[in-house]
Write a protein that holds these residues in place. Structure first.
Motif, PDB file in Angstrom:
ATOM      1  N   ARG A   1       0.814  -1.216   0.000  1.00 38.69           N
ATOM      2  CA  ARG A   1       0.000   0.000   0.000  1.00 38.69           C
ATOM      3  C   ARG A   1       0.850   1.270   0.000  1.00 38.69           C
ATOM      4  NH1 ARG A   1      -5.374  -0.431   1.888  1.00 38.69           N
ATOM      5  NH2 ARG A   1      -5.075   1.313   3.308  1.00 38.69           N
TER       6      ARG A   1
ATOM      7  N   ASN B   1       1.516   2.823  -3.803  1.00 34.19           N
ATOM      8  CA  ASN B   1       0.681   3.864  -4.433  1.00 34.19           C
ATOM      9  C   ASN B   1       0.223   4.902  -3.402  1.00 34.19           C
ATOM     10  OD1 ASN B   1      -1.313   2.549  -3.084  1.00 34.19           O
ATOM     11  ND2 ASN B   1      -2.598   2.155  -4.874  1.00 34.19           N
TER      12      ASN B   1
ATOM     13  N   LEU C   1      -1.211   4.765  -0.613  1.00 28.03           N
ATOM     14  CA  LEU C   1      -2.391   4.601   0.237  1.00 28.03           C
ATOM     15  C   LEU C   1      -1.951   4.677   1.694  1.00 28.03           C
ATOM     16  CD1 LEU C   1      -4.665   1.830  -1.365  1.00 28.03           C
ATOM     17  CD2 LEU C   1      -5.098   4.278  -1.188  1.00 28.03           C
TER      18      LEU C   1
ATOM     19  N   ASN D   1      -1.911  11.659  -7.830  1.00 27.40           N
ATOM     20  CA  ASN D   1      -3.056  11.096  -8.556  1.00 27.40           C
ATOM     21  C   ASN D   1      -2.625  10.521  -9.906  1.00 27.40           C
ATOM     22  OD1 ASN D   1      -4.918  11.691  -6.544  1.00 27.40           O
ATOM     23  ND2 ASN D   1      -5.190  13.783  -7.309  1.00 27.40           N
TER      24      ASN D   1
ATOM     25  N   ARG E   1      -0.864   7.219  -9.271  1.00 28.10           N
ATOM     26  CA  ARG E   1      -1.789   6.130  -8.948  1.00 28.10           C
ATOM     27  C   ARG E   1      -2.497   5.603 -10.196  1.00 28.10           C
ATOM     28  NH1 ARG E   1      -4.179   9.128  -3.725  1.00 28.10           N
ATOM     29  NH2 ARG E   1      -2.915   8.119  -2.122  1.00 28.10           N
ATOM     30  N   ALA E   2      -2.741   6.494 -11.143  1.00 29.95           N
ATOM     31  CA  ALA E   2      -3.408   6.052 -12.365  1.00 29.95           C
ATOM     32  C   ALA E   2      -2.540   5.060 -13.134  1.00 29.95           C
ATOM     33  CB  ALA E   2      -3.742   7.267 -13.235  1.00 29.95           C
TER      34      ALA E   2
ATOM     35  N   PHE F   1      -4.448  -1.532  -8.562  1.00 27.49           N
ATOM     36  CA  PHE F   1      -4.443  -2.138  -7.237  1.00 27.49           C
ATOM     37  C   PHE F   1      -5.657  -3.058  -7.116  1.00 27.49           C
ATOM     38  CE2 PHE F   1      -4.432  -2.835  -2.793  1.00 27.49           C
ATOM     39  CZ  PHE F   1      -3.184  -2.475  -2.300  1.00 27.49           C
TER      40      PHE F   1
ATOM     41  N   PHE G   1      -7.789  -5.460  -4.567  1.00 23.38           N
ATOM     42  CA  PHE G   1      -7.983  -5.651  -3.125  1.00 23.38           C
ATOM     43  C   PHE G   1      -8.494  -7.051  -2.814  1.00 23.38           C
ATOM     44  CE2 PHE G   1      -8.522  -1.202  -4.134  1.00 23.38           C
ATOM     45  CZ  PHE G   1      -7.897  -0.521  -3.104  1.00 23.38           C
TER      46      PHE G   1
ATOM     47  N   ALA H   1     -12.974   5.260 -14.715  1.00 19.49           N
ATOM     48  CA  ALA H   1     -11.684   5.958 -14.650  1.00 19.49           C
ATOM     49  C   ALA H   1     -11.122   6.234 -16.041  1.00 19.49           C
ATOM     50  CB  ALA H   1     -10.687   5.153 -13.822  1.00 19.49           C
TER      51      ALA H   1
END
Ligand SMILES: Nc1ncnc2c1ncn2[C@@H]1O[C@H](COP(=O)(O)OP(=O)(O)OP(=O)(O)O)[C@@H](O)[C@H]1O
Ligand SMILES: [Mg+2]
Lengths: 235, 244
Positions: free
Chosen positions: B45, B48, B50, B73, B76-77, B81, B83, B101
């Motif tokens: 995590r 990116n 988080l 941002n 992250r694009a 990720f 989960f 997105a």
């Protein structure tokens, strides 16, 4: 013993019927405009209330506490009798040319109701699992865009039942606008009564109309809940 | 591609990442394993952001994550990720989950975004589910959609945090298959997982974590045949035992 003679024809046809109908239209217009505006303003206040920027959060908090804890009637009088004294002349000139009573009622109802709506939306947002925000952020959405596309659409759907309540309250509260001369349903019913002395019929008619509007709002919202909300539950 | 240099992280007093040094090259597939609470999730995590790091340096695709000038941002694009709990958007259909997105961040037209989403849905074997809502899918299907959602952004890196551990056993295979295909296509991947079959087949390196440190780091054959630390031996015995 009962000397009162019912005369229902008064409110089912003719001039007085037209008054009631025109009151109905004004109530609908006043409520619809205020509902739309208070929802938008409520959203904005809710977002500000959750801001990471402290002054913004505090401002929203103050706004909520202030407007939720002042009687609506005071707010209506404030906007109607008080506001023009502090507004610049240009704004005043413009306002007087508008339907000033109506505008004051819309402003008061909007601001008052938005405070309640903001709190409902905020608790809706709180009930969205934090993983939704994480998923959105990890795709590259900024905080505000995550709110816009992912969190708020879900929160608002969850907020429908309390929102129905707020909208119904607003609609009923709109009757207070008669005190500043907005010719809405209560105002007209009162007019009919003072011209005919048929108070029972006039206010019964008004009551029926309010009940009908309430049922319609509840029905629409419930339909929305069934068609849109239910399929999303059980994630 | 990803470089940890002396990275530390604390949750209050808890030292969750303790002097992490790690370099993951482009195209490499790394599996991270270790006991519960050892810091695996926290490790990926941080990549990116988080979870921001407290000390040390973390470079992703040449950019320093703690540098104020790095557009987080945008970073992250570029990183997908996945989960453990899928985290699909429940109010959107499968197709919208994937196109949201790409349309809003990559500015694809609706038509292009949908075409691309359909290609990805075919790749994960779910084209017929385009108009379903997440709640109408099984766990395995939801996870495959989540992978497609990540891939839609054409990421340089894909991170997976225990992608199969919330799944019923019969659905694990379908998700692992999608991940294997992805690994073979040359994607840079870091996968937190206890699926040792997957690790053996497609990973280049296994990392064993314990108490916030990387205790062991080796190619899979070596790791399975000859683990160095007692903790790793113990862990392997537990995870590979048929009773597990
Ligand atoms: N947000 C947080 N705040 C405080 N402590 C946290 C937080 N997130 C994780 N921790 C703690 O940090 C430690 C490492 O957590 P982490 O989730 O990285 O472990 P993990 O190796 O992924 O474990 P698992 O296999 O159970 O997923 C744990 O002790 C956990 O309780
Ligand atoms: Mg974990």
């Amino acid at each position: 013993m009962l000397s009162y003679k019912f005369d229902w024809a008064i409110v089912t046809s003719g001039k007085y019927f037209d008054w009631i109908v025109s009151g109905f239209y004004v109530t609908i217009k006043l409520s619809a405009v205020s509902i739309a505006l208070s929802f938008m303003l409520g959203l904005i206040i809710a977002i500000m209330r959750m801001s990471h920027f402290r002054p913004v959060r505090w401002f929203a908090h103050g706004y909520l506490e202030f407007f939720r804890n002042t009687p609506l009637l005071v707010q209506i009088f404030f906007w109607y009798f008080g506001s023009y004294k502090v507004l610049p002349a240009v704004a005043n000139d413009w306002l007087v040319k508008q339907d000033f009573e109506f505008a004051a009622a819309v402003i008061a109802l909007t601001i008052y109701t938005s405070a309640f709506i903001a709190e409902d939306i905020r608790s809706g947002v709180r009930s969205i699992p934090k993983e939704q925000m994480e998923a959105a952020r990890s795709s590259g959405f900024s905080y505000l865009r995550s709110m816009q596309f992912i969190i708020l659409p879900q929160a608002v759907r969850l907020t429908i039942p309390p929102l129905i309540n707020q909208f119904l309250n607003l609609m009923k509260n709109s009757s207070l606008a008669m005190t500043i001369g907005v010719a809405e349903l209560m105002y007209q019913a009162r007019q009919v009564e003072s011209y005919t002395f048929k108070g029972f019929e006039a206010f019964s008619a008004a009551t029926l109309v309010y009940v009908a509007i309430s049922f319609t709002i509840t029905g629409l919202m419930t339909l929305y809940d069934k068609k849109v909300l239910q399929p999303l539950k059980g994630r | 591609m990803i470089r940890f240099e002396g990275v530390h992280k604390w949750f209050d007093k808890l030292h969750v990442l303790n002097n992490i040094n790690l370099h993951v090259r482009s195209g490499e597939v790394v599996v991270v394993c270790g006991p519960s609470g050892s810091g695996k999730s926290t490790l990926i995590r941080t990549i990116n952001d988080l979870e921001p790091i407290n000390e040390g340096k973390l470079l992703v695709d040449g950019k320093d994550l703690s540098d104020k000038k790095t557009d987080i941002n945008k970073m992250r694009a570029e990183i997908g990720f996945v989960f453990q709990q899928f985290n699909l958007y429940p109010h959107l259909t499968v197709l919208r989950n994937i196109t949201l997105a790409t349309m809003k961040i990559r500015n694809l037209s609706r038509k292009d975004a949908e075409e691309q989403a359909m290609t990805l849905l075919k790749r994960v074997g779910l084209p017929e589910k385009r108009d379903a809502y997440p709640s109408q899918l099984s766990g395995g299907q939801q996870q495959r959609v989540a992978i497609a959602r990540g891939l839609a952004m054409k990421p340089k890196i894909m991170l997976f945090d225990e992608p199969t551990s919330a799944l019923d056993p019969e659905m694990i295979g379908e998700v692992l298959q999608v991940m294997k295909d992805l690994a073979l296509s040359g994607m840079t991947m870091i996968v937190v997982s206890h699926e040792m079959g997957f690790a053996r087949e497609v990973s280049h390196r296994i990392i064993f974590m314990d108490f916030g440190t990387i205790l062991e780091e080796a190619p899979p054959e070596e790791f399975f045949k000859n683990p160095q630390h007692d903790r790793a031996k113990q862990f392997l015995k537990q995870i590979l035992s048929p009773m597990h």
